[in-house]
Design a protein around this motif. Structure first.
Motif, PDB file in Angstrom:
ATOM      1  N   PRO A 197       0.823  -1.216   0.000  1.00 11.47           N
ATOM      2  CA  PRO A 197       0.000   0.000   0.000  1.00 11.47           C
ATOM      3  C   PRO A 197       0.858   1.267   0.000  1.00 11.47           C
ATOM      4  O   PRO A 197       1.890   1.313   0.674  1.00 11.47           O
ATOM      5  N   LEU A 198       0.424   2.281  -0.774  1.00 15.50           N
ATOM      6  CA  LEU A 198       1.077   3.592  -0.760  1.00 15.50           C
ATOM      7  C   LEU A 198       0.170   4.548   0.005  1.00 15.50           C
ATOM      8  O   LEU A 198      -1.028   4.643  -0.274  1.00 15.50           O
ATOM      9  N   VAL A 199       0.754   5.222   0.987  1.00 11.82           N
ATOM     10  CA  VAL A 199      -0.013   6.131   1.840  1.00 11.82           C
ATOM     11  C   VAL A 199       0.596   7.524   1.715  1.00 11.82           C
ATOM     12  O   VAL A 199       1.821   7.656   1.680  1.00 11.82           O
ATOM     13  N   GLY A 200      -0.245   8.549   1.603  1.00  9.82           N
ATOM     14  CA  GLY A 200       0.263   9.896   1.388  1.00  9.82           C
ATOM     15  C   GLY A 200      -0.170  10.882   2.445  1.00  9.82           C
ATOM     16  O   GLY A 200      -0.485  10.505   3.574  1.00  9.82           O
ATOM     17  N   SER A 201      -0.183  12.158   2.060  1.00  7.64           N
ATOM     18  CA  SER A 201      -0.457  13.264   2.977  1.00  7.64           C
ATOM     19  C   SER A 201      -1.621  14.097   2.440  1.00  7.64           C
ATOM     20  O   SER A 201      -2.030  13.913   1.296  1.00  7.64           O
ATOM     21  N   PRO A 202      -2.144  15.060   3.224  1.00  6.70           N
ATOM     22  CA  PRO A 202      -3.233  15.893   2.714  1.00  6.70           C
ATOM     23  C   PRO A 202      -2.847  16.626   1.429  1.00  6.70           C
ATOM     24  O   PRO A 202      -3.710  16.936   0.611  1.00  6.70           O
ATOM     25  N   GLY A 203      -1.537  16.864   1.254  1.00  5.90           N
ATOM     26  CA  GLY A 203      -1.079  17.550   0.044  1.00  5.90           C
ATOM     27  C   GLY A 203      -1.378  16.782  -1.232  1.00  5.90           C
ATOM     28  O   GLY A 203      -1.275  17.326  -2.326  1.00  5.90           O
TER      29      GLY A 203
END
Lengths: 292, 392
Positions: free
Chosen positions: B255-261
């Protein structure tokens, strides 16, 4: 580290390196015929991608849009030389270099106003999963990057060594004055060099856009990398530009593999300084001997 | 004769300049009461790297100010806005703050778009003692505390622990981190390293890239050799899509998890099918039903989304939401000031903001919390078929 991983690092380095090489070819070409560094080269890269996206949005099929993007950038390159540089061609190299810096800012601002501030996407040239060779994955778009680099460098080498026009270009790089006396239309040579440099920059820009997206401000950073690659290889020689680009890409990716991603640019630039210290003319550059 | 012609020409030029310059302010000052309007300065990045954030911010503030003035203003006084473009440049942001404070005499400043620009304005803000409400997400904006400075986005020090806890709850504990070397990525990177232990996760790889890099397969290949449970990416620009595509290309199937950006349509466009399954934490403005239909927060958010979409033809993104909140906080505080509205009184009123429902969350400021949001304002999103859905 397994051999598949090592190969993957090499693939990444060669892919980035080819992109740098295409931009470096543009620097080398303009330097070859004018003796100046064209700091608007990165903006040709930006325009190629942005204009291709623009033509896709107009409804052109992708191959046509790519060609149209490259040709439109060539027109910008020719116009840039004619409008901004030629009127000042007798002002000396420093003035011309500063004009190219100003020109790059103008092109960037115009693009920002024409196409907006957000990043734009271009579809991949050929869809499909990446090709796995000996455990290393190779993106299909990377094959396009390599293919275009090979075509560009072969084309330029042929132009330089086999055509009358190419010989005139090389003559220009030695002395404008003498070339003009020998009946070479130097103004035309310079203008065509800018057109060709714009084509090379735009080619790099369109082939990279599907990988990275593009936006009005991608030119400056890629311009810096391309410039470093051109210097590393040795200015004025297409093969050297490619060697410089690939070397820079490989050093970056091997720095990530064996040292740290934080320092990859530092390592690449220190290497550039070391090369310039040991061989100021670049890896493949020919030392110019001033005869008195 | 020549001199007279020159004088006429100059007078004409001055008239035209006066008309065009004065035109904007006359328009927004069209109150009937004759009371002085409240002057608010806004510093946003309309050009440069952050123009994609600054332009929607300006649109949201213009729209809300217009609405407020049409409804009669605050205490019978209109709001007059002064916009300055900082061109994503810290020095220009500082100059813009000086100009707004000294020349226009604003009582509050909204801005800037970016963290670096926000911090650059602080000297002027402190000297003039004018309250500032920033739309930048860097933790430093409120962690480096200043009693005059407030912040509307969820800072990394709130988002990062929320994200790590959400991952830990799914049994994802071996995390490979990739972040950009710019302000937003570096700030997120430091917060991730600092809060990993508390969330019960281990950072097994830590790689960075520079803004403008065209390929991250080398970093990802190195990360893959640590066999992590998931990749956590902290960056806001176009490079996020490259990371997603490079992972797909490498067959790096975690899984790839990111930020609000990453809550931007441009990310979805750029990453294409590689974005499927991508998850990130952000406020509820992307899908207001996260607030629960019928709740007051749901109404506030959907009304803003409808209004903005009707005016500009596109739905507001999270950045327009941050700007909406910044304007709302100041307008709300102006309405609560007793007696003379001075910058000092306005600052006190902003600090007293309690339970104010904006589109980014519910704001409650206090003497030592100038961010005012909490983890309850965040929700995890997942990309499914090219769209955001709530990740349960």
């Amino acid at each position: 580290m397994g051999s598949a991983e090592l190969l993957q690092f090499a693939v990444a380095g060669l892919k980035n390196g080819s992109i740098y090489a295409l931009v470096a070819l543009g620097f080398t070409l303009v330097f070859g015929s004018t003796g100046i560094i064209n700091f608007a080269q990165g903006e040709f890269f930006m325009l190629g991608g942005m204009l291709a996206v623009f033509f896709v949005k107009l409804g052109l099929p992708l191959p046509l849009a790519v060609v149209a993007g490259v040709l439109a950038t060539a027109v910008v390159g020719l116009a840039f030389e004619r409008v901004a540089l030629r009127p000042r061609r007798d002002s000396g190299p420093l003035a011309l270099i500063i004009i190219t810096i100003g020109g790059s800012m103008v092109l960037r601002s115009l693009s920002r106003h024409a196409f907006g501030g957000n990043e734009l996407s271009l579809p991949a040239f050929t869809e499909g999963a990446s090709i796995v060779v000996a455990g290393a994955a190779i993106e299909r778009q990377a094959l396009w990057v390599w293919g275009l680099t090979i075509v560009a460098v072969a084309g330029l080498s042929w132009l330089y060594s086999k055509t009358r026009f190419g010989r005139s270009m090389r003559a220009c790089s030695l002395s404008h004055e003498a070339s003009r006396l020998m009946g070479i239309d130097t103004a035309r040579i310079v203008m065509v060099s800018f057109g060709l440099a714009a084509v090379l920059g735009a080619l790099a820009g369109v082939v990279v856009a599907p990988l990275t997206q593009t936006s009005f401000n991608v030119g400056a950073r890629i311009g810096l990398k391309g410039f470093a690659a051109a210097i590393l290889g040795g200015l004025g020689n297409p093969i050297a530009a490619v060697v410089g680009g690939l070397a820079l890409g490989l050093v970056e990716s091997m720095s990530i593999a064996f040292i740290s991603s934080t320092y990859k640019d530092v390592i690449a630039l220190v290497l550039l300084l070391v090369v310039l210290f040991v061989r100021p003319e670049g890896i493949l550059g020919r030392a110019t001997r001033e005869k008195v | 004769m020549g001199r007279k012609a020159l004088a006429i020409a100059m007078a004409t030029v001055l008239c035209v300049a006066g008309l065009t310059l004065g035109g904007c302010s006359d328009e927004s000052r069209s109150d009937s009461s004759g009371l002085e309007p409240y002057k608010i300065g806004v510093v946003v990045s309309l050009t440069g790297s952050y123009s994609g954030l600054g332009v929607p911010e300006k649109k949201a503030i213009e729209l809300e100010a217009e609405l407020l003035n049409e409804a009669g203003g605050i205490n019978g006084r209109m709001v007059e806005l002064f916009f300055e473009d900082d061109a994503t440049d810290a020095a220009k942001a500082a100059a813009a703050a000086t100009s707004l404070i000294e020349r226009e005499g604003v009582i509050a400043v909204i801005g800037a778009t970016g963290t670096g620009q926000t911090m650059a304005m602080r000297t002027d803000i402190d000297r003039a003692a004018v309250p500032q409400v920033s739309m930048a997400g860097g933790s430093v904006v409120t962690a480096d505390f200043d009693e005059l400075v407030f912040q509307t986005p969820w800072p990394n020090r709130v988002v990062v622990p929320f994200t790590l806890n959400a991952l830990a709850a799914k049994g994802i504990t071996r995390i490979a981190l990739i972040s950009d070397s710019g302000g937003y990525g570096a700030d997120g990177h430091d917060v991730v390293l600092a809060s990993a232990a508390a969330a019960g996760v281990e950072i097994v790889a830590d790689e960075t890239f520079n803004l403008g890099d065209t390929d991250m397969t080398a970093q990802l290949t190195k990360m893959r050799s640590q066999s992590p449970d998931a990749v956590l990416m902290w960056t806001a620009g176009s490079e996020a899509a490259i990371v997603a595509k490079n992972m797909q290309q490498l067959g790096f199937d975690v899984p790839l998890v990111g930020s609000p950006g990453n809550g931007r349509v441009e990310f979805l466009d750029g990453a294409g099918s590689a974005a499927d399954g991508f998850s990130f934490a952000a406020g509820k403005i992307l899908l207001p039903e996260a607030y629960g239909e019928g709740s007051e927060a749901f109404t506030v958010a959907t009304e803003f989304i409808d209004r903005y979409t009707e005016r500009y033809g596109t739905a507001p993104d999270i950045f327009a939401g941050h700007a909406y909140d910044a304007f709302l906080i100041i307008a709300d505080a102006l309405g609560r000031v007793d007696g003379d509205v001075t910058p000092a009184a306005l600052r006190d009123a902003i600090e007293a903001t309690d339970g104010l429902i904006g589109v980014g969350g519910t704001f409650s400021y206090s003497a030592d919390d100038h961010n005012g949001l909490s983890e309850t304002d965040l929700v995890m999103y997942r990309v499914d078929g090219g769209q955001w859905v709530l990740d349960e």
